[in-house]
Design an enzyme around this catalytic site. Structure first.
Site, PDB file in Angstrom:
ATOM      1  N   CYS A  65       0.811  -1.288   0.014  1.00 41.71           N
ATOM      2  CA  CYS A  65      -0.387  -0.047  -0.051  1.00 41.71           C
ATOM      3  C   CYS A  65       0.935   0.980  -0.388  1.00 41.71           C
ATOM      4  O   CYS A  65       1.766   0.813  -0.356  1.00 41.71           O
ATOM      5  CB  CYS A  65      -1.233   0.073   0.588  1.00 41.71           C
ATOM      6  SG  CYS A  65       0.031   0.182   2.354  1.00 41.71           S
ATOM      7  N   LYS A  66       0.317   2.050   0.726  1.00 41.85           N
ATOM      8  CA  LYS A  66       1.448   3.435  -0.002  1.00 41.85           C
ATOM      9  C   LYS A  66       2.434   2.803   1.858  1.00 41.85           C
ATOM     10  O   LYS A  66       3.639   4.114   1.282  1.00 41.85           O
ATOM     11  CB  LYS A  66       0.145   4.467   0.894  1.00 41.85           C
ATOM     12  CG  LYS A  66       1.099   6.165   0.979  1.00 41.85           C
ATOM     13  CD  LYS A  66       0.148   7.056   0.917  1.00 41.85           C
ATOM     14  CE  LYS A  66       1.234   8.556   0.822  1.00 41.85           C
ATOM     15  NZ  LYS A  66       0.183   9.279   1.082  1.00 41.85           N
TER      16      LYS A  66
END
Length: 103
Positions: A65-66
């Site tokens: 994810c980020k």
């Protein structure tokens, strides 16, 4: 399993049974992603669970994810669904120095 950026990348490269899974939002994905990644947004809740449950459980999933928190959560959900090999990218896409692609 949590892997450092370097370990995640080198293990992924050597794994013929690998699937890259991006669990960010569509907008985040459209800003850039790791080439070959499948995008299933974890914020979809039950929709995420439904889509992930359709995936081949015999594959090895490299999840990001980020920053690494949502992907860690995604790995836990996937493990509960019967996925045996999930690898979380510590530090997420914002610390990724490998190849990037745009849609």
């Amino acid at each position: 399993m949590n892997l450092s950026q370097q370990d995640w990348a080198s293990q992924l490269e050597a794994d013929p049974n690998a699937v890259i899974l991006d669990v960010r939002t569509e907008d985040e994905f459209n800003d850039g992603y790791i080439p070959g990644a499948l995008n299933i947004d974890i914020y979809k809740g039950q929709g995420f669970i439904y889509e992930v449950d359709q995936l081949d459980k015999s594959k090895n999933y490299y999840v990001y994810c980020k920053a690494g928190a949502r992907s860690d959560q995604a790995c836990q959900v996937m493990n509960q669904l019967g996925f045996e090999h999930t690898f979380n990218l510590l530090g997420g896409f914002m610390n990724w120095h490998g190849e990037k692609a745009l849609p």
